[in-house]
Design a protein around this motif. Structure first.
Motif, PDB file in Angstrom:
ATOM      1  N   ASN A   1       1.382  47.172  49.737  1.00 26.32           N
ATOM      2  CA  ASN A   1       2.053  46.625  48.665  1.00 26.32           C
ATOM      3  C   ASN A   1       3.614  47.059  48.618  1.00 26.32           C
ATOM      4  N   GLU A   2       4.371  46.295  48.775  1.00 27.72           N
ATOM      5  CA  GLU A   2       6.021  46.686  48.777  1.00 27.72           C
ATOM      6  C   GLU A   2       6.358  47.175  47.514  1.00 27.72           C
ATOM      7  N   GLU A   3       5.915  46.459  46.341  1.00 22.65           N
ATOM      8  CA  GLU A   3       6.574  47.058  45.066  1.00 22.65           C
ATOM      9  C   GLU A   3       5.794  48.499  44.792  1.00 22.65           C
TER      10      GLU A   3
ATOM     11  N   ASP B   1       8.106  55.676  46.440  1.00 26.80           N
ATOM     12  CA  ASP B   1       9.370  56.329  47.030  1.00 26.80           C
ATOM     13  C   ASP B   1      10.413  56.839  45.893  1.00 26.80           C
ATOM     14  N   LYS B   2      10.380  56.088  44.757  1.00 23.36           N
ATOM     15  CA  LYS B   2      11.388  56.595  43.707  1.00 23.36           C
ATOM     16  C   LYS B   2      10.855  57.867  43.106  1.00 23.36           C
TER      17      LYS B   2
ATOM     18  N   TYR C   1       0.067  51.882  48.919  1.00 24.02           N
ATOM     19  CA  TYR C   1       1.412  52.067  49.505  1.00 24.02           C
ATOM     20  C   TYR C   1       1.756  51.360  50.841  1.00 24.02           C
TER      21      TYR C   1
ATOM     22  N   ARG D   1       5.091  50.458  46.930  1.00 19.59           N
ATOM     23  CA  ARG D   1       5.807  51.505  47.966  1.00 19.59           C
ATOM     24  C   ARG D   1       7.135  52.070  47.392  1.00 19.59           C
ATOM     25  N   THR D   2       7.946  51.091  46.682  1.00 20.48           N
ATOM     26  CA  THR D   2       8.949  51.368  46.330  1.00 20.48           C
ATOM     27  C   THR D   2       8.899  52.144  44.918  1.00 20.48           C
ATOM     28  N   LYS D   3       7.937  51.929  44.220  1.00 15.32           N
ATOM     29  CA  LYS D   3       7.878  52.757  42.882  1.00 15.32           C
ATOM     30  C   LYS D   3       7.399  54.451  43.410  1.00 15.32           C
TER      31      LYS D   3
END
Length: 69
Positions: free
Chosen positions: A7-9, A15-16, A4, A11-13
């Motif tokens: 890795n930004e990807e 967060d969603k 988290y 983190r985005t997953k």
């Protein structure tokens, strides 16, 4: 450091998924019946399992020990 944080990807997953958990909880009301409550909790458990596979460290931070499976 977990995925988290690094890795930004991921983190985005996550967060969603957290938004889906919050939305499901927000849609419950005092007039919700047992079936709606059970369905909501099942959805939330599914989303938490997805978070667990993405970042186990983050999962351990956000889930209360008594709720872990």
């Amino acid at each position: 450091m977990g995925e988290y944080q690094s890795n930004e990807e991921v983190r985005t997953k996550i967060d969603k998924l957290l938004m889906k958990i919050a939305s499901a909880e927000a849609n419950l009301g005092k007039d919700s019946n047992k079936r709606e409550f059970t369905t909501c909790k099942a959805k939330q458990a599914k989303y938490l399992e997805e978070i667990k596979t993405l970042d186990f460290e983050f999962y351990n931070v956000i889930v209360v020990e008594s709720d872990k499976k």
